[in-house]
Design an enzyme around this catalytic site. Structure first.
Site, PDB file in Angstrom:
ATOM      1  CG  LEU A 229     -37.614 -41.085   8.169  1.00 39.34           C
ATOM      2  CD1 LEU A 229     -38.237 -42.239   8.951  1.00 39.34           C
ATOM      3  CD2 LEU A 229     -36.330 -41.539   7.521  1.00 39.34           C
ATOM      4  CG  ASP A 230     -37.756 -40.870   1.231  1.00 42.19           C
ATOM      5  OD1 ASP A 230     -38.242 -41.965   1.577  1.00 42.19           O
ATOM      6  OD2 ASP A 230     -36.645 -40.774   0.691  1.00 42.19           O
ATOM      7  CE  LYS A 231     -46.251 -42.668  -1.301  1.00 45.60           C
ATOM      8  NZ  LYS A 231     -46.872 -42.327  -2.562  1.00 45.60           N
TER       9      LYS A 231
END
Length: 174
Positions: A37-39
């Site tokens: 999951l991206d930041k």
């Protein structure tokens, strides 16, 4: 071993580095994220010590369904939902058809820190989106392509595994 983690906004899906990472939350040794999951995204992240399971969860050839609730900029219309359901043309190809439904903001949703910017004259809406691919920032690119940029993105399910009632920043063994 398999763990489900409710990843907060701003956390990187890695265990090393100077930023806010998984090491600040996960106290189990030798587990690794199965997918990313991206930041800027929140919600369900699976972690395992089983390389084969990690591959089956994260590799696109297994068509694992991933479900997200997405807050978008604007009042999303039927045409945009139909485009998401049909597949969206992105720079790296057309996405597979997605399941896309307009929903009310979930009552179980936690506050985000920092909060989403609020503009009195700019409404937002929520959708539930289920995809089987995992292209880089795919959901964000899909919603932007149909004219409704993503403001908030929360993964709630991967295959049969769900976020359930795991509190933000917490994890549990499955």
């Amino acid at each position: 071993m398999l763990y489900a983690f409710n990843k907060p906004f701003g956390v990187l899906c890695q265990f090393s580095g100077d930023a806010d990472t998984l090491a600040n939350y996960i106290k189990v040794k030798n587990v690794y994220p199965a997918g990313r999951l991206d930041k800027d995204s929140e919600g369900l992240l699976l972690l395992t010590d089983d390389g084969q399971l990690q591959h089956k969860i994260s590799h696109p050839k297994y068509d694992k369904k991933k479900t997200y609730i997405v807050q978008v900029d604007g009042e999303i219309d039927t045409s945009a939902l139909e485009q998401l359901r049909a597949g969206v043309q992105l720079k790296d190809g057309t996405t597979k058809p997605a399941k896309a439904l307009r929903i009310d903001q979930p009552d179980w949703l936690w506050d985000r820190n920092p909060p989403i910017r609020f503009r009195k004259n700019c409404p937002t809406s929520w959708i539930e989106l289920t995809i089987t691919e995992g292209k880089n920032r795919q959901v964000r690119r899909m919603t932007a392509q149909v004219g409704y940029p993503t403001l908030r993105l929360i993964r709630t399910q991967i295959g049969q595994w769900t976020l359930n009632n795991i509190k933000l920043g917490q994890y549990e063994r499955l």
